[in-house]
Scaffold this motif. Structure first.
Motif, PDB file in Angstrom:
ATOM      1  N   THR A 172      -7.929  -1.513   3.326  1.00 62.25           N
ATOM      2  CA  THR A 172      -6.541  -1.953   3.509  1.00 62.25           C
ATOM      3  C   THR A 172      -6.335  -3.437   3.209  1.00 62.25           C
ATOM      4  O   THR A 172      -5.213  -3.936   3.304  1.00 62.25           O
ATOM      5  CB  THR A 172      -6.074  -1.696   4.965  1.00 62.25           C
ATOM      6  OG1 THR A 172      -6.916  -2.418   5.861  1.00 62.25           O
ATOM      7  CG2 THR A 172      -6.132  -0.222   5.314  1.00 62.25           C
ATOM      8  N   ALA A 176       0.049  -3.590   1.017  1.00 61.22           N
ATOM      9  CA  ALA A 176       1.297  -3.821   1.741  1.00 61.22           C
ATOM     10  C   ALA A 176       1.345  -2.887   2.958  1.00 61.22           C
ATOM     11  O   ALA A 176       0.619  -1.897   3.008  1.00 61.22           O
ATOM     12  CB  ALA A 176       2.484  -3.550   0.830  1.00 61.22           C
ATOM     13  N   VAL A 177       2.213  -3.212   3.913  1.00 59.33           N
ATOM     14  CA  VAL A 177       2.246  -2.499   5.198  1.00 59.33           C
ATOM     15  C   VAL A 177       2.349  -0.986   5.040  1.00 59.33           C
ATOM     16  O   VAL A 177       1.614  -0.228   5.670  1.00 59.33           O
ATOM     17  CB  VAL A 177       3.416  -3.022   6.065  1.00 59.33           C
ATOM     18  CG1 VAL A 177       3.494  -2.251   7.371  1.00 59.33           C
ATOM     19  CG2 VAL A 177       3.228  -4.508   6.350  1.00 59.33           C
ATOM     20  N   VAL A 180      -0.877   0.456   3.877  1.00 58.22           N
ATOM     21  CA  VAL A 180      -1.883   0.457   4.952  1.00 58.22           C
ATOM     22  C   VAL A 180      -1.706   1.705   5.800  1.00 58.22           C
ATOM     23  O   VAL A 180      -2.649   2.425   6.102  1.00 58.22           O
ATOM     24  CB  VAL A 180      -1.761  -0.806   5.833  1.00 58.22           C
ATOM     25  CG1 VAL A 180      -2.634  -0.682   7.080  1.00 58.22           C
ATOM     26  CG2 VAL A 180      -2.135  -2.057   5.047  1.00 58.22           C
ATOM     27  N   ARG A 181      -0.455   1.974   6.165  1.00 53.71           N
ATOM     28  CA  ARG A 181      -0.145   3.148   6.991  1.00 53.71           C
ATOM     29  C   ARG A 181      -0.667   4.424   6.332  1.00 53.71           C
ATOM     30  O   ARG A 181      -1.241   5.293   6.963  1.00 53.71           O
ATOM     31  CB  ARG A 181       1.380   3.205   7.175  1.00 53.71           C
ATOM     32  CG  ARG A 181       1.906   4.144   8.232  1.00 53.71           C
ATOM     33  CD  ARG A 181       1.410   3.837   9.612  1.00 53.71           C
ATOM     34  NE  ARG A 181       0.440   4.847  10.043  1.00 53.71           N
ATOM     35  CZ  ARG A 181      -0.359   4.740  11.098  1.00 53.71           C
ATOM     36  NH1 ARG A 181      -0.340   3.665  11.851  1.00 53.71           N
ATOM     37  NH2 ARG A 181      -1.194   5.693  11.412  1.00 53.71           N
ATOM     38  N   ASN A 203      -9.650  -6.079   9.919  1.00 52.86           N
ATOM     39  CA  ASN A 203      -8.394  -5.964  10.647  1.00 52.86           C
ATOM     40  C   ASN A 203      -8.600  -5.182  11.954  1.00 52.86           C
ATOM     41  O   ASN A 203      -8.704  -3.955  11.956  1.00 52.86           O
ATOM     42  CB  ASN A 203      -7.350  -5.278   9.759  1.00 52.86           C
ATOM     43  CG  ASN A 203      -5.980  -5.326  10.383  1.00 52.86           C
ATOM     44  OD1 ASN A 203      -5.826  -5.096  11.589  1.00 52.86           O
ATOM     45  ND2 ASN A 203      -4.979  -5.640   9.587  1.00 52.86           N
ATOM     46  N   GLN A 205      -6.645  -4.579  14.343  1.00 58.42           N
ATOM     47  CA  GLN A 205      -5.541  -3.659  14.628  1.00 58.42           C
ATOM     48  C   GLN A 205      -5.781  -2.293  13.967  1.00 58.42           C
ATOM     49  O   GLN A 205      -5.595  -1.256  14.599  1.00 58.42           O
ATOM     50  CB  GLN A 205      -4.263  -4.264  14.055  1.00 58.42           C
ATOM     51  CG  GLN A 205      -3.065  -4.168  14.948  1.00 58.42           C
ATOM     52  CD  GLN A 205      -1.871  -4.839  14.259  1.00 58.42           C
ATOM     53  OE1 GLN A 205      -2.011  -5.857  13.561  1.00 58.42           O
ATOM     54  NE2 GLN A 205      -0.705  -4.269  14.440  1.00 58.42           N
ATOM     55  N   ASP A 206      -6.195  -2.317  12.710  1.00 60.18           N
ATOM     56  CA  ASP A 206      -6.508  -1.064  12.004  1.00 60.18           C
ATOM     57  C   ASP A 206      -7.646  -0.331  12.702  1.00 60.18           C
ATOM     58  O   ASP A 206      -7.616   0.895  12.852  1.00 60.18           O
ATOM     59  CB  ASP A 206      -6.912  -1.338  10.548  1.00 60.18           C
ATOM     60  CG  ASP A 206      -5.745  -1.828   9.697  1.00 60.18           C
ATOM     61  OD1 ASP A 206      -4.615  -1.873  10.220  1.00 60.18           O
ATOM     62  OD2 ASP A 206      -5.986  -2.175   8.526  1.00 60.18           O
TER      63      ASP A 206
END
Ligand SMILES: Nc1ncnc2c1ncn2[C@@H]1O[C@H](COP(=O)(O)OP(=O)(O)OP(=O)(O)O)[C@@H](O)[C@H]1O
Ligand SMILES: [Mg+2]
Length: 268
Positions: A172, A176-177, A180-181, A203, A205-206
């Motif tokens: 990721t 872009a966001v 990533v999702r 990351n 968070q990921d």
């Protein structure tokens, strides 16, 4: 039995020790995050799983069996697909040729083998549709494509191998966001199919969004393994940097002058 079990893995590059006695394991139906600072040895470790590097010492066991991989092709045959940090797409080739690189579909006409371009293109379309990757013209070379498109192509290639273990090195980082999702959804989809996924990411968070466990590497060694539901981002970051939680009970007596001495000492 673990899907993958590595024991005592060592890797040296000249005078540099990249891996220093690494034990690492992951299960089927599990997302194992692999984290650590730059140069901790993450990419080197997964390259030994992917057949791109041969360890100088240690053993690799897949579903309980010792394996030795001399090349990425050996790893593919054993059901290990790796999406390298460098992505390793062939820039001058188009999309289907990248996805089927090294495993081209063929058909035979009067006993003469030809590349089956039609089936490769069809399968490419299916894979990209599943992943919701938008690429209008499959015939363009991939060099001009966006980070997300390139990631999608690399993932489609791994998916096409129908591997049991999928390794992703920073999937990721360049996205872009929304992209990533999509990659995180895809990882969850693989786990739901019972596959093992190793996710290298900076990351946190990921990592907390998709992983079941996290292995922390530091300076070529495994610092810790934690269940995600039994740790916190703060603890993982402390493990990555080597910072310890302040534990007053271990402070030498002569060093506790001032206010710190008045703090209650946590038990245990
Ligand atoms: N082919 C190589 N030749 C020489 N040294 C190497 C080679 N590959 C890795 N190293 C060294 O081994 C160590 C571990 O590197 P590695 O790429 O595995 O780290 P990493 O954890 O993936 O870092 P990053 O988060 O920056 O991707 C580093 O000191 C690196 O310079
Ligand atoms: Mg790396």
């Amino acid at each position: 039995m673990a899907l993958l079990e590595m024991t005592g893995i060592e890797k040296h590059f000249g005078g540099v020790t990249a891996l220093n006695g690494v034990d690492f394991e992951t299960d089927a139906g599990e997302v194992m995050a692999l984290v650590g600072d730059n140069g901790a040895g993450k990419s080197t470790l997964i390259k030994t799983i992917a057949g791109a590097h041969q360890p100088d010492a240690g053993t690799i066991r897949l579903q309980g069996k010792d394996v030795f991989m001399r090349s990425p092709q050996d790893a593919w045959k054993l059901g290990i697909a790796t999406i390298f940090q460098e992505l390793a797409l062939a820039d001058k080739m188009n999309v289907p040729d990248n996805i089927f690189l090294g495993q081209e579909l063929r058909r035979s006409i009067l006993g003469i083998p030809f590349l089956d371009r039609k089936r490769m293109r069809q399968r490419t379309r299916e894979l990209l549709t599943d992943l919701e990757v938008q690429i209008q013209d499959l015939d363009l070379t991939v060099e001009a494509m966006s980070g997300g498109q390139r990631q999608g192509i690399a993932i489609a290639r791994a998916l096409n191998l129908d591997a049991d273990l999928i390794i992703m090195d920073e999937p990721t980082a360049a996205l872009a966001v929304a992209e990533v999702r999509k990659v995180l959804d895809f990882i969850q989809h693989l786990r739901a199919q019972g596959k093992g996924v190793i996710l290298i990411s900076h990351n946190i968070q990921d990592v907390f969004a998709v992983a079941d466990r996290v292995t922390v590497m530091r300076q070529g060694q495994v610092e810790a393994v934690r269940r995600i539901d039994a740790t916190t981002p703060e603890e993982v970051i402390a493990l990555i940097t080597g910072a310890r939680a302040v534990d007053l009970s271990h402070r030498p007596a002569h060093n506790t002058g001032g206010d710190a001495a008045a703090q209650p000492t946590p038990a245990g």
